[in-house]
Design a protein around this motif. Structure first.
Motif, PDB file in Angstrom:
ATOM      1  N   GLN A 207      26.955  36.885  48.657  1.00  0.00           N
ATOM      2  CA  GLN A 207      27.615  35.608  48.415  1.00  0.00           C
ATOM      3  C   GLN A 207      27.637  35.283  46.924  1.00  0.00           C
TER       4      GLN A 207
ATOM      5  N   SER B 264      38.889  29.266  37.983  1.00  0.00           N
ATOM      6  CA  SER B 264      39.274  30.258  38.974  1.00  0.00           C
ATOM      7  C   SER B 264      40.789  30.331  39.077  1.00  0.00           C
TER       8      SER B 264
ATOM      9  N   THR C 233      41.020  27.232  44.765  1.00  0.00           N
ATOM     10  CA  THR C 233      40.657  27.527  46.153  1.00  0.00           C
ATOM     11  C   THR C 233      39.345  28.294  46.246  1.00  0.00           C
ATOM     12  N   LEU C 234      38.780  28.644  45.113  1.00  0.00           N
ATOM     13  CA  LEU C 234      37.483  29.325  45.107  1.00  0.00           C
ATOM     14  C   LEU C 234      36.393  28.279  45.248  1.00  0.00           C
ATOM     15  N   THR C 235      35.753  28.253  46.407  1.00  0.00           N
ATOM     16  CA  THR C 235      34.627  27.361  46.639  1.00  0.00           C
ATOM     17  C   THR C 235      33.390  28.204  46.901  1.00  0.00           C
ATOM     18  N   PHE C 236      32.231  27.614  46.691  1.00  0.00           N
ATOM     19  CA  PHE C 236      30.970  28.352  46.792  1.00  0.00           C
ATOM     20  C   PHE C 236      30.131  27.835  47.964  1.00  0.00           C
TER      21      PHE C 236
ATOM     22  N   ARG D 175      31.037  31.922  48.260  1.00  0.00           N
ATOM     23  CA  ARG D 175      32.205  32.707  48.631  1.00  0.00           C
ATOM     24  C   ARG D 175      31.808  34.177  48.747  1.00  0.00           C
TER      25      ARG D 175
ATOM     26  N   GLN E 151      33.173  37.736  48.248  1.00  0.00           N
ATOM     27  CA  GLN E 151      34.289  38.383  47.570  1.00  0.00           C
ATOM     28  C   GLN E 151      34.657  39.697  48.262  1.00  0.00           C
TER      29      GLN E 151
ATOM     30  N   TYR F  22      42.206  37.207  49.747  1.00  0.00           N
ATOM     31  CA  TYR F  22      40.930  37.260  50.448  1.00  0.00           C
ATOM     32  C   TYR F  22      39.848  37.750  49.482  1.00  0.00           C
TER      33      TYR F  22
ATOM     34  N   HIS G 246      38.722  35.359  47.507  1.00  0.00           N
ATOM     35  CA  HIS G 246      38.835  34.265  46.542  1.00  0.00           C
ATOM     36  C   HIS G 246      39.103  32.942  47.249  1.00  0.00           C
TER      37      HIS G 246
ATOM     38  N   ALA H 239      39.559  32.703  50.490  1.00  0.00           N
ATOM     39  CA  ALA H 239      38.906  32.838  51.795  1.00  0.00           C
ATOM     40  C   ALA H 239      37.927  33.995  51.685  1.00  0.00           C
ATOM     41  N   ASP H 240      36.950  34.046  52.590  1.00  0.00           N
ATOM     42  CA  ASP H 240      35.929  35.083  52.504  1.00  0.00           C
ATOM     43  C   ASP H 240      36.535  36.478  52.679  1.00  0.00           C
TER      44      ASP H 240
END
Length: 385
Positions: free
Chosen positions: A13, A70, A78-81, A83, A85, A130, A132, A134-135
């Motif tokens: 993560q 980001s 849209t990059l939330t933590f 995440r 990668q 994906y 970034h 979304a997971d």
């Protein structure tokens, strides 16, 4: 028969912008559940891309070059933590959501990594991806859209090899060519030729009939020639670059440059396309999909507009291009260029190796979940390549 799905999984993560300390290996992450039109994929290999590092370090400024930010082309980040990668995912369908055929369970596939901003098949104006928005695949399981997880059954391709042909590199490369309308017989320079996008560009040039030239180093020349380049220019010796181009092409200017470097070399590339406009039959074209040399370049705009240089910025491609690439992979027209594999739990070490890679590096690195290592990773450890 459907496999038994655990409740928890291991995943790497990303917990914030910054250094490698922001990557945390967590073995108690809930396994996601597929919704309508989605599949749950048991990950067997995910290719490493430079965008993983750039997103972690916040190196996607679009206003102030010193911003830490980001990828936010859709208007908001849209990059939330935390995440997970990892964009170029290969694995097996372990479970399905509603509206997905049960026959897909067990299918091996490769992800079209885009999170598309619309249903358009021919354009992608607000791309995300994906890993970034979304997971992604640096985990044991991931949920993906069923229509973007494309079956590739070729027995000659291992899962790690298939991941090395992922869309983050190959679709970016293909869109660089299509944006610039590169055609058969044209002389095309590929910068950053030894990386994932570069090696994809070389192969794709040959598929469409263009003649690729590489900018790299002398140490990497032999495998680049094997991959199909007509000539390798050493990036450490560019003072007389135009003269070198004249000699390599028999006096013809380059038709197009596929640039992943930017920086001070940009004007040299443009000069190599414009030194004899009478010999050209099309406009000079520069496709840009990276800035490993520098994010800021001084350009003489009089040269750009007087010589009618066409400049194309490329980040992602389209659904149509992704499907064409899958067809070429299935037909055996594209070959994997796989450098090595790392265990998921050693992703920090993988990142350090990726950044500090030496003269022997060519192609892609893939990341394999520890639980899949014996089957999908061992043959590609650094000791075996």
């Amino acid at each position: 028969m459907p496999e038994s799905i655990p409740a928890q999984m291991a995943a790497m993560q990303l917990v914030g912008h910054g250094g490698l300390d922001q990557l945390v290996y967590n073995q108690d992450v809930p396994v996601p559940k597929p919704g309508p039109g989605e599949v749950l994929v048991r990950v067997t290999a995910t290719a490493k891309n430079n965008t993983d590092r750039k997103a972690r370090e916040g190196l996607y400024p679009t206003k102030d070059k010193d911003d830490t930010t980001s990828f936010a082309i859709g208007g908001s980040p849209t990059l939330t933590f935390p995440r997970i990668q990892g964009a170029d995912i290969v694995g097996r369908v372990a479970a399905i959501g509603a509206e997905v055929a049960e026959t897909r369970i067990g299918e091996r596939g490769l992800l079209d990594f885009n999170i598309y901003g619309s249903d358009r098949r021919d354009i992608n104006l607000t791309p995300d991806y994906y890993g970034h928005g979304a997971d992604g695949g640096f985990a044991e399981y991931v949920v993906l859209p069923s229509d973007q997880f494309h079956a590739v059954n070729n027995p000659e391709l291992s899962d790690a090899e298939l991941a090395s042909m992922g869309m983050c590199s190959y679709q970016t490369a293909y869109h660089m060519l299509t944006a610039a309308n590169v055609g058969a017989g044209e002389h095309v320079l590929v910068t950053g030729a030894s990386g994932g996008v570069g090696t994809a560009l070389i192969q794709l040039c040959r598929v469409i009939g263009a003649i690729p030239y590489a900018l790299s180093t002398e140490e990497k020349a032999a495998p680049l020639y094997e991959l199909g380049v007509a000539h390798v220019f050493d990036r450490r010796h560019m003072d007389d670059f135009t003269a070198q181009v004249r000699e390599a092409t028999g006096g013809a200017p380059l038709d197009a440059v596929m640039d992943l470097v930017g920086g001070d070399a940009t004007m040299r590339f443009i000069e190599a396309m414009t030194f004899d406009m009478n010999a050209r039959t099309s406009y000079p074209r520069l496709s840009i999909a990276g800035a490993s040399g520098s994010n800021v370049t001084e350009v003489m705009w009089t040269v750009i507009y007087l010589y009618q240089v066409q400049i194309f910025g490329v980040s992602h491609g389209t659904r149509v291009e992704a499907e064409q690439l899958i067809d070429w992979i299935r037909a055996g027209q594209l070959k994997p260029v796989l450098h090595a594999a790392f265990k998921l739990s050693r992703l920090r070490e993988c990142e350090r190796y990726f950044v500090d890679r030496g003269s022997n590096f060519l192609g892609k690195i893939v990341v394999v979940p520890d639980s899949q290592w014996a089957e999908h990773g061992v043959p590609y450890t650094l000791e075996n390549v």
